[in-house]
Design an enzyme around this catalytic site. Structure first.
Site: not given
Length: 352
Positions: A215, A256-258
């Protein structure tokens, strides 16, 4: 044992001060120099206190309050006691918030746990970190290499600011929080236990095991964001995770990511937002809402508590249920289920 005063009061406010904060006129015959030293609930406020009322459930409390000054709407003003000064406001709660901010300024954001200013000798600040004059770093806080922290910002005890992170001016990083791989704007409030910038949950899944996907994105938190206790905001996998200006996040939220959260959104406790979802500006998510990955919740949409969003939501829509759908459709489904259930019960009773 003496009762502690966690939030010291500032100077008393005059009626003229309060009217100016509320943006309303002083009632005829009232003394503009009358002074009020505190604020409280209708049931507890005394003659020197300011209270507010904007909910019909508290009409009886308004009628019997001993508060010296009451902020309320035109609808409820006639219910106030004759002894109270009444300021009629379009938004009583917002006016009361302005009053509280003036009376109890230290309650607006977390303060130094140690009651100090400047960089404490007990803080661990890397020599290459840049700390502007007027910032406070508490004992036990850690600031990594090449990090930058703006003037007026407070990094409380045992908080960690990672290498090369940027934190703007007049922010509060509360005890035990961690900020890694992130840029924070000005006036950001991070409550205790928050985790910003750790790995997103990214794995290439397969029958022989699950390979970790690095990540390599960041977290960008814009100005005037508030992040509640024990929230977690994962850094992006490729693009950044973004929290837009003025957004308010309650405790125990997972982002969460993004994920991209727009400006002035409200996210209530225990919400989970999966990777690569987008909330446009002014979205409201009720408590325990789940949002699946890669969907968009349109500008101004509102999602009812405990709902599960698994498809795009149009701008301005009000959805609820699992899976989430327009509120009227959801209510019709609930009514239909209740009707079917009652028919089955009636039929069984007839058989008996």
């Amino acid at each position: 044992m003496a009762e502690p005063d966690f939030f010291p009061r500032a100077d008393a406010l005059t009626l003229a001060d309060v009217a100016a904060l509320a943006g309303v006129a002083i009632p005829a015959g009232a003394d503009p120099e009358a002074r009020f030293r505190g604020a409280g609930a209708l049931e507890e406020a005394g003659p020197d206190d300011i209270a507010y009322m904007d909910n019909p459930r508290y009409a009886d409390a308004l009628a019997s309050t001993a508060a010296g000054l009451v902020l309320t709407s035109k609808r409820f003003a006639p219910r106030a006691p004759d002894e109270a000064v009444v300021l009629v406001c379009a938004q009583p709660y917002r006016a009361f918030a302005e009053v509280l901010a003036r009376l109890y300024p230290t309650a607006l954001r977390p303060q130094s746990v140690f009651g100090s200013s400047g960089v404490s000798p007990g803080a661990l600040v890397h020599p290459t970190a840049r700390i502007e004059h007027g910032a406070t770093i508490d004992p036990g806080a850690v600031v990594g290499p090449h990090a930058e922290i703006g003037a007026g910002t407070i990094v409380c005890a045992n908080a960690v600011v990672g290498p090369q992170c940027r934190i703007g001016r007049n922010c509060s990083i509360s005890p035990g929080a961690t900020v890694m791989n992130a840029f924070l704007g000005n006036r950001v409030i991070v409550h205790p236990g928050v985790r910003i910038g750790q790995d997103g949950f990214g794995f290439a899944m397969g029958p022989r095991g699950h390979g970790k996907v690095p990540q390599v994105g960041r977290v960008v938190v814009q100005d005037d964001v508030e992040i509640g206790a024990n929230c977690t905001i994962d850094r992006g996998s490729g693009r950044d995770t973004v929290i837009g200006e003025g957004t308010k996040i309650d405790n125990l939220v997972q982002i969460g990511h993004n994920v991209v959260v727009g400006r002035h959104c409200v996210i209530v406790a225990q919400v989970g937002i999966s990777g690569s979802a987008t909330l446009e500006d002014f979205v409201v998510l009720g408590g325990q809402v789940g949002v699946v990955g890669h969907v968009t919740v349109g500008m101004g949409a509102q999602i009812a508590a405990t709902s599960n969003v698994n498809s795009d939501v149009p701008a301005g829509a009000r959805w609820g249920g699992t899976p989430a759908k327009p509120v009227r459709e959801w209510f019709r489904e609930i009514t239909a289920v209740k009707t079917l259930a009652s028919r089955r019960v009636s039929a069984k009773d007839d058989e008996d």
